[in-house]
Design an enzyme around this catalytic site. Sequence first.
Site, PDB file in Angstrom:
ATOM      1  N   GLY A  13       0.914  -1.246   0.167  1.00 26.37           N
ATOM      2  CA  GLY A  13      -0.050  -0.194   0.042  1.00 26.37           C
ATOM      3  C   GLY A  13       0.836   1.501  -0.014  1.00 26.37           C
ATOM      4  O   GLY A  13       1.840   1.560  -0.730  1.00 26.37           O
ATOM      5  N   TYR A 153     -11.700   3.004  15.172  1.00 25.12           N
ATOM      6  CA  TYR A 153     -11.065   3.503  14.003  1.00 25.12           C
ATOM      7  C   TYR A 153     -10.775   4.945  13.973  1.00 25.12           C
ATOM      8  O   TYR A 153      -9.701   5.620  13.793  1.00 25.12           O
ATOM      9  CB  TYR A 153     -11.273   2.814  12.702  1.00 25.12           C
ATOM     10  CG  TYR A 153     -10.226   3.366  11.731  1.00 25.12           C
ATOM     11  CD1 TYR A 153      -9.189   2.912  11.471  1.00 25.12           C
ATOM     12  CD2 TYR A 153     -10.526   4.178  10.608  1.00 25.12           C
ATOM     13  CE1 TYR A 153      -8.086   3.374  10.540  1.00 25.12           C
ATOM     14  CE2 TYR A 153      -9.994   4.555   9.609  1.00 25.12           C
ATOM     15  CZ  TYR A 153      -8.708   4.183   9.516  1.00 25.12           C
ATOM     16  OH  TYR A 153      -7.597   4.696   8.560  1.00 25.12           O
ATOM     17  N   GLY A 184      -8.553  10.150   1.854  1.00 22.50           N
ATOM     18  CA  GLY A 184      -9.640   9.326   1.708  1.00 22.50           C
ATOM     19  C   GLY A 184      -9.693   8.079   1.501  1.00 22.50           C
ATOM     20  O   GLY A 184      -8.806   7.207   1.737  1.00 22.50           O
ATOM     21  N   GLU A 189      -4.725  -2.710   0.358  1.00 23.06           N
ATOM     22  CA  GLU A 189      -4.969  -3.785   1.322  1.00 23.06           C
ATOM     23  C   GLU A 189      -5.927  -3.600   2.499  1.00 23.06           C
ATOM     24  O   GLU A 189      -6.392  -4.165   3.294  1.00 23.06           O
ATOM     25  CB  GLU A 189      -3.821  -4.541   1.786  1.00 23.06           C
ATOM     26  CG  GLU A 189      -3.271  -5.469   0.706  1.00 23.06           C
ATOM     27  CD  GLU A 189      -2.072  -6.090   1.188  1.00 23.06           C
ATOM     28  OE1 GLU A 189      -1.663  -5.916   2.659  1.00 23.06           O
ATOM     29  OE2 GLU A 189      -1.484  -6.839   0.684  1.00 23.06           O
ATOM     30  N   PHE A 190      -6.236  -2.076   2.618  1.00 21.92           N
ATOM     31  CA  PHE A 190      -6.934  -1.569   3.785  1.00 21.92           C
ATOM     32  C   PHE A 190      -8.305  -2.202   4.218  1.00 21.92           C
ATOM     33  O   PHE A 190      -8.487  -2.663   4.991  1.00 21.92           O
ATOM     34  CB  PHE A 190      -7.428   0.075   3.555  1.00 21.92           C
ATOM     35  CG  PHE A 190      -8.013   0.623   4.771  1.00 21.92           C
ATOM     36  CD1 PHE A 190      -7.415   1.047   5.943  1.00 21.92           C
ATOM     37  CD2 PHE A 190      -9.396   0.700   4.508  1.00 21.92           C
ATOM     38  CE1 PHE A 190      -8.170   1.709   7.018  1.00 21.92           C
ATOM     39  CE2 PHE A 190     -10.088   1.479   5.664  1.00 21.92           C
ATOM     40  CZ  PHE A 190      -9.536   1.788   6.729  1.00 21.92           C
TER      41      PHE A 190
END
Length: 253
Positions: A13, A153, A184, A189-190
């Site tokens: 990422g 989160y 944003g 892989e988030f």
Amino acid sequence: MAKIALITGATSGIGEACAKVFARERYDLILTGRRIERLEALAAHLKEEYNVAVIVLQFDVRDRDELVKQLEALPDDCKKVNVLVNNAGLSQGLDPIQDGSYDDWDRMIDTNVKGLLYVSKVVSNWMITNGFGHIINIGSIAGKEVYANGNVYCATKHAVDALNKAMRIDLLSHGIKVTAVHPGAVETEFSEVRFKGDKARAKKVYEGFEPLVADDVAETIWFAASRPAHVNINELIVMPTAQSGGSNIFRRS
């Protein structure tokens, strides 16, 4: 003398993209992450492609003792870090507060907040000794807004936003720059990590619009890092054109 960038969470990422951008700009690198095979493959590629020096360190930023041990064991020349990119971070789950998992909460808080603090304490002291440095903290639009089921989160990324401002104050007299970059929606892989390997669910997050990619954020980070010595970018929010806020995305039907 070559400049040095230390990048956490460099196995994929945004972290991996930052490693490539800083190598392109002829920075030597210290790359950290949990997956050593990925770190070693990335290091080999960057050495061959850009002829830069790369050190890889395998640790989880949640493990304070191991983190401090490995960082402090670096040779003194490697501690002359010009840029620290605090990228390591993650989200776990997407549940309302009453249904949240204690383990998910602990992992997010320990990684996104405490891990960032552990790395920053070590490296900021190097920078104070060296008399130069730039800390770039990777936040999120979730640190500026709160969205449904994002509770913990969002709280961790609000903490990153507050810590970024506090670091800027605390390190001001030492001439150390501090910047936050708040992305944003970025397709990395988030979401797959958030949904614990559910690739189909992760893919739906990005359907119907063009999200950011890791390179977009890495180039934004490089912009902040490449400003003249007298210029500090305090923070940047970078969004896909199709996204106006944390939960407001225009999707094509």
